[in-house]
Design a protein around this motif. Structure first.
Motif, PDB file in Angstrom:
ATOM      1  N   ASN A  72      34.310  22.897 -66.243  1.00  0.00           N
ATOM      2  CA  ASN A  72      34.648  24.685 -66.746  1.00  0.00           C
ATOM      3  C   ASN A  72      34.024  24.198 -67.678  1.00  0.00           C
ATOM      4  OD1 ASN A  72      36.087  26.390 -67.470  1.00  0.00           O
ATOM      5  ND2 ASN A  72      37.963  25.472 -68.256  1.00  0.00           N
ATOM      6  N   TRP A  73      32.195  24.836 -66.200  1.00  0.00           N
ATOM      7  CA  TRP A  73      31.441  24.841 -67.912  1.00  0.00           C
ATOM      8  C   TRP A  73      31.310  25.855 -68.591  1.00  0.00           C
ATOM      9  CZ3 TRP A  73      27.893  29.336 -67.169  1.00  0.00           C
ATOM     10  CH2 TRP A  73      28.460  29.961 -66.252  1.00  0.00           C
ATOM     11  N   LYS A  74      31.855  26.940 -67.953  1.00  0.00           N
ATOM     12  CA  LYS A  74      31.833  28.354 -69.345  1.00  0.00           C
ATOM     13  C   LYS A  74      32.394  28.030 -70.068  1.00  0.00           C
ATOM     14  CE  LYS A  74      32.688  32.399 -67.228  1.00  0.00           C
ATOM     15  NZ  LYS A  74      33.429  33.872 -66.985  1.00  0.00           N
ATOM     16  N   LEU A  75      33.315  27.695 -70.600  1.00  0.00           N
ATOM     17  CA  LEU A  75      34.425  27.090 -71.668  1.00  0.00           C
ATOM     18  C   LEU A  75      33.592  26.000 -72.452  1.00  0.00           C
ATOM     19  CD1 LEU A  75      37.881  25.892 -71.979  1.00  0.00           C
ATOM     20  CD2 LEU A  75      36.470  24.686 -72.570  1.00  0.00           C
ATOM     21  N   HIS A  76      32.828  25.242 -71.848  1.00  0.00           N
ATOM     22  CA  HIS A  76      31.678  23.982 -72.772  1.00  0.00           C
ATOM     23  C   HIS A  76      30.693  24.891 -72.851  1.00  0.00           C
ATOM     24  CE1 HIS A  76      34.657  21.774 -70.757  1.00  0.00           C
ATOM     25  NE2 HIS A  76      33.881  20.972 -69.188  1.00  0.00           N
ATOM     26  N   ASN A 139      34.846  18.821 -74.602  1.00  0.00           N
ATOM     27  CA  ASN A 139      34.397  19.282 -75.571  1.00  0.00           C
ATOM     28  C   ASN A 139      34.402  18.732 -76.664  1.00  0.00           C
ATOM     29  OD1 ASN A 139      32.877  21.857 -74.818  1.00  0.00           O
ATOM     30  ND2 ASN A 139      35.417  21.927 -73.763  1.00  0.00           N
ATOM     31  N   ALA A 140      35.085  18.057 -77.553  1.00  0.00           N
ATOM     32  CA  ALA A 140      34.813  17.615 -78.403  1.00  0.00           C
ATOM     33  C   ALA A 140      34.107  15.641 -78.879  1.00  0.00           C
ATOM     34  CB  ALA A 140      36.525  16.695 -79.384  1.00  0.00           C
ATOM     35  N   SER A 141      34.695  14.786 -77.635  1.00  0.00           N
ATOM     36  CA  SER A 141      33.495  13.759 -77.499  1.00  0.00           C
ATOM     37  C   SER A 141      32.262  14.208 -76.559  1.00  0.00           C
ATOM     38  CB  SER A 141      34.434  13.046 -76.434  1.00  0.00           C
ATOM     39  OG  SER A 141      35.115  12.940 -76.202  1.00  0.00           O
ATOM     40  N   ILE A 142      31.860  15.134 -76.222  1.00  0.00           N
ATOM     41  CA  ILE A 142      30.454  15.662 -75.424  1.00  0.00           C
ATOM     42  C   ILE A 142      29.786  15.911 -77.179  1.00  0.00           C
ATOM     43  CG2 ILE A 142      29.077  17.028 -74.827  1.00  0.00           C
ATOM     44  CD1 ILE A 142      29.772  14.907 -73.024  1.00  0.00           C
ATOM     45  N   SER A 143      30.065  17.190 -77.758  1.00  0.00           N
ATOM     46  CA  SER A 143      29.782  17.007 -79.200  1.00  0.00           C
ATOM     47  C   SER A 143      29.393  16.401 -80.743  1.00  0.00           C
ATOM     48  CB  SER A 143      31.061  18.413 -79.691  1.00  0.00           C
ATOM     49  OG  SER A 143      30.894  18.950 -81.194  1.00  0.00           O
ATOM     50  N   SER A 144      29.850  15.133 -80.401  1.00  0.00           N
ATOM     51  CA  SER A 144      30.020  14.455 -81.182  1.00  0.00           C
ATOM     52  C   SER A 144      28.762  13.339 -80.805  1.00  0.00           C
ATOM     53  CB  SER A 144      30.891  13.384 -81.495  1.00  0.00           C
ATOM     54  OG  SER A 144      31.825  13.703 -81.784  1.00  0.00           O
ATOM     55  N   ILE A 145      28.371  13.173 -79.956  1.00  0.00           N
ATOM     56  CA  ILE A 145      27.110  12.773 -79.538  1.00  0.00           C
ATOM     57  C   ILE A 145      25.765  13.800 -79.433  1.00  0.00           C
ATOM     58  CG2 ILE A 145      25.738  11.963 -77.409  1.00  0.00           C
ATOM     59  CD1 ILE A 145      28.363  10.859 -76.342  1.00  0.00           C
ATOM     60  N   VAL A 146      26.060  14.967 -78.693  1.00  0.00           N
ATOM     61  CA  VAL A 146      24.680  16.058 -78.858  1.00  0.00           C
ATOM     62  C   VAL A 146      24.367  16.053 -80.958  1.00  0.00           C
ATOM     63  CG1 VAL A 146      24.094  18.098 -78.367  1.00  0.00           C
ATOM     64  CG2 VAL A 146      25.389  17.011 -76.716  1.00  0.00           C
ATOM     65  N   GLY A 147      25.377  16.181 -81.349  1.00  0.00           N
ATOM     66  CA  GLY A 147      25.241  16.045 -82.468  1.00  0.00           C
ATOM     67  C   GLY A 147      23.881  15.420 -83.394  1.00  0.00           C
ATOM     68  N   ILE A 148      23.867  14.254 -82.622  1.00  0.00           N
ATOM     69  CA  ILE A 148      23.303  13.001 -83.426  1.00  0.00           C
ATOM     70  C   ILE A 148      21.916  13.602 -83.352  1.00  0.00           C
ATOM     71  CG2 ILE A 148      22.065  10.784 -82.981  1.00  0.00           C
ATOM     72  CD1 ILE A 148      24.950   9.889 -81.802  1.00  0.00           C
ATOM     73  N   PHE A 149      21.471  14.628 -82.131  1.00  0.00           N
ATOM     74  CA  PHE A 149      20.040  15.519 -81.812  1.00  0.00           C
ATOM     75  C   PHE A 149      19.527  16.749 -83.159  1.00  0.00           C
ATOM     76  CE2 PHE A 149      20.933  12.215 -78.455  1.00  0.00           C
ATOM     77  CZ  PHE A 149      19.208  11.023 -78.738  1.00  0.00           C
ATOM     78  N   ILE A 150      20.848  17.229 -82.360  1.00  0.00           N
ATOM     79  CA  ILE A 150      20.518  18.885 -82.730  1.00  0.00           C
ATOM     80  C   ILE A 150      20.950  18.878 -84.409  1.00  0.00           C
ATOM     81  CG2 ILE A 150      21.941  21.219 -82.742  1.00  0.00           C
ATOM     82  CD1 ILE A 150      21.041  19.537 -80.185  1.00  0.00           C
ATOM     83  N   THR A 151      21.853  18.025 -84.829  1.00  0.00           N
ATOM     84  CA  THR A 151      22.020  18.308 -86.197  1.00  0.00           C
ATOM     85  C   THR A 151      21.103  17.874 -87.419  1.00  0.00           C
ATOM     86  OG1 THR A 151      24.116  17.785 -86.367  1.00  0.00           O
ATOM     87  CG2 THR A 151      23.055  17.524 -88.371  1.00  0.00           C
ATOM     88  N   MET A 269      41.447  29.840 -73.870  1.00  0.00           N
ATOM     89  CA  MET A 269      41.206  30.708 -75.624  1.00  0.00           C
ATOM     90  C   MET A 269      40.835  29.723 -76.758  1.00  0.00           C
ATOM     91  SD  MET A 269      42.251  34.701 -77.071  1.00  0.00           S
ATOM     92  CE  MET A 269      42.119  35.378 -75.771  1.00  0.00           C
ATOM     93  N   ILE A 270      42.553  28.957 -76.509  1.00  0.00           N
ATOM     94  CA  ILE A 270      42.886  28.182 -77.389  1.00  0.00           C
ATOM     95  C   ILE A 270      42.069  26.901 -77.917  1.00  0.00           C
ATOM     96  CG2 ILE A 270      45.218  26.715 -78.405  1.00  0.00           C
ATOM     97  CD1 ILE A 270      46.967  28.231 -77.285  1.00  0.00           C
ATOM     98  N   THR A 271      41.519  26.561 -76.536  1.00  0.00           N
ATOM     99  CA  THR A 271      40.870  25.652 -76.734  1.00  0.00           C
ATOM    100  C   THR A 271      39.350  25.804 -77.630  1.00  0.00           C
ATOM    101  OG1 THR A 271      41.830  24.285 -74.543  1.00  0.00           O
ATOM    102  CG2 THR A 271      39.096  23.541 -75.654  1.00  0.00           C
ATOM    103  N   VAL A 272      38.338  26.930 -76.968  1.00  0.00           N
ATOM    104  CA  VAL A 272      37.452  26.995 -77.885  1.00  0.00           C
ATOM    105  C   VAL A 272      37.956  27.587 -79.908  1.00  0.00           C
ATOM    106  CG1 VAL A 272      35.946  30.012 -77.438  1.00  0.00           C
ATOM    107  CG2 VAL A 272      37.113  28.722 -75.625  1.00  0.00           C
ATOM    108  N   ILE A 273      38.561  28.683 -79.327  1.00  0.00           N
ATOM    109  CA  ILE A 273      39.023  28.531 -80.547  1.00  0.00           C
ATOM    110  C   ILE A 273      39.030  27.275 -81.435  1.00  0.00           C
ATOM    111  CG2 ILE A 273      41.213  29.364 -82.544  1.00  0.00           C
ATOM    112  CD1 ILE A 273      41.696  31.146 -80.709  1.00  0.00           C
ATOM    113  N   PHE A 274      40.071  26.390 -81.336  1.00  0.00           N
ATOM    114  CA  PHE A 274      40.090  24.943 -82.438  1.00  0.00           C
ATOM    115  C   PHE A 274      38.289  24.091 -82.001  1.00  0.00           C
ATOM    116  CE2 PHE A 274      44.567  26.474 -81.380  1.00  0.00           C
ATOM    117  CZ  PHE A 274      45.105  26.170 -83.679  1.00  0.00           C
ATOM    118  N   CYS A 275      38.757  23.824 -81.012  1.00  0.00           N
ATOM    119  CA  CYS A 275      36.572  23.190 -81.026  1.00  0.00           C
ATOM    120  C   CYS A 275      35.898  23.969 -81.341  1.00  0.00           C
ATOM    121  CB  CYS A 275      37.459  22.499 -79.545  1.00  0.00           C
ATOM    122  SG  CYS A 275      37.941  21.417 -78.684  1.00  0.00           S
ATOM    123  N   GLY A 276      35.807  24.487 -81.207  1.00  0.00           N
ATOM    124  CA  GLY A 276      34.557  26.203 -81.689  1.00  0.00           C
ATOM    125  C   GLY A 276      34.519  25.547 -82.865  1.00  0.00           C
TER     126      GLY A 276
END
Length: 331
Positions: A72-76, A139-151, A269-276
């Protein structure tokens, strides 16, 4: 009301949340405990504890589920773009017109905007609201890992214009060693230790929370000892709370409009609203301890995140409950 209280407890507005608040009051009441000789052993414990937290976070991640979530790449793309691009750009825009580089609350707000999403509360709220749960976990899992570099990259962009000392190369190296390496090791040991982690999940969670409480206490104790909050009136803190609430609702609205524009299903949409719209208090505390070695500064910078964290739990859980009730009643 009872149902809402149960929801608040599930998403994190529980004993641990009030202990976080208690750490600030403890630090303000006994600022002398912020003396360096007292805090040095605590800093060593928290340093080891951060790696401990992320090792077992890696163990809990399922490589198979992560692979399944790639489709589901568009959502991610939307969730990650919101978390690491739209959030910081909105704050930069506001900072351009009204920002003050000498005000650490502004820098703390930008730090909040650059952080990854939460894991537990995002997933729980998506579940309650009837959203796409596998996509939320991914998305929550990937975000935690990506944040190590992006933040750190975002903070490097923001901080050269301020008085806060920040070394990008050193920060990424420390975060990789203290956070990323433990996560990778945990992923490697997933099949060997996941049953152990599931069996002792409650105990491990208590240890994680104890480490976070130590980080909050050490940061705020030294900030109060150095009188960093002097000059900030109660009215200013109340205004900060109102602005954080407006910021949270604004970002939820942006997520809704973007999801509608992309014609996402209700569940997506719900996933985007709460994860985003969520930001991680835990990662904000543990990453900030590495990124900002001066706890006097860090304590002040954490305040916008802590206020935002409280509001995303209270307001977010109420919205999630309303959406969930609407689905069950066929609305």
């Amino acid at each position: 009301m009872a149902k809402l209280r149960e929801t608040l407890n599930r998403v994190g507005l529980n004993t641990f949340f009030f202990l976080l608040i208690g750490m600030i009051f403890l630090a303000s009441t006994f600022p002398d405990w912020g003396a360096e000789a007292i805090l040095d052993p605590l800093k060593t414990i928290t340093g080891i504890g951060i790696s401990f937290i992320f090792f077992f976070y890696g163990v809990k991640l399922s490589p198979e589920k992560l692979k399944q979530g790639l489709s589901n790449w568009k959502l991610h793309v939307l969730v990650q773009s919101t978390t690491f691009l739209i959030f910081p750009l909105v704050v930069l825009l506001l900072y351009y017109f009204w920002g003050d580089e000498a005000n650490l609350f502004w820098i703390g707000t930008f730090y909040l905007a650059a952080l990854p999403s939460t894991v537990s509360s995002s997933v729980v709220m998506v579940s309650i609201a009837g959203g796409n749960l596998p996509a939320a976990i991914f998305n929550a899992s990937i975000s935690s890992i990506v944040g190590i570099f992006i933040t750190p990259l975002w903070m490097d962009l923001m901080l050269p214009e301020t008085a806060v000392d920040f070394d990008l190369t050193d920060t990424i190296f420390k975060l990789s060693f203290q956070v990323l390496v433990p996560v990778i090791l945990g992923l490697f040991f997933h099949k060997y230790l996941v049953n152990f982690v599931n069996k002792f999940q409650a105990t491990l969670k208590n240890i994680d929370q104890a480490i976070i409480l130590l980080i909050i206490f050490t940061a705020f104790a030294e900030s109060f000892l150095a009188n960093m909050f002097d000059g900030h009136s109660v009215a200013e803190l109340v205004l900060l709370g109102v602005l954080m609430l407006a910021f949270f609702l604004l970002m939820m609205g942006v997520m809704y409009l973007l999801s509608k524009a992309l014609k996402f299903s209700r569940e997506d949409m719900i996933t985007v609203i709460f994860c985003g719209s969520k930001k991680s208090m835990i990662q904000g505390a543990v990453m900030g301890r590495v990124m900002f070695p001066d706890p006097v500064v860090f304590g002040v910078m954490l305040l916008p995140l802590m206020i935002y964290h409280a509001q995303q739990l209270m307001v977010g859980s109420a919205i999630a409950q309303k959406l969930g009730d609407g689905k069950s009643s066929g609305q």
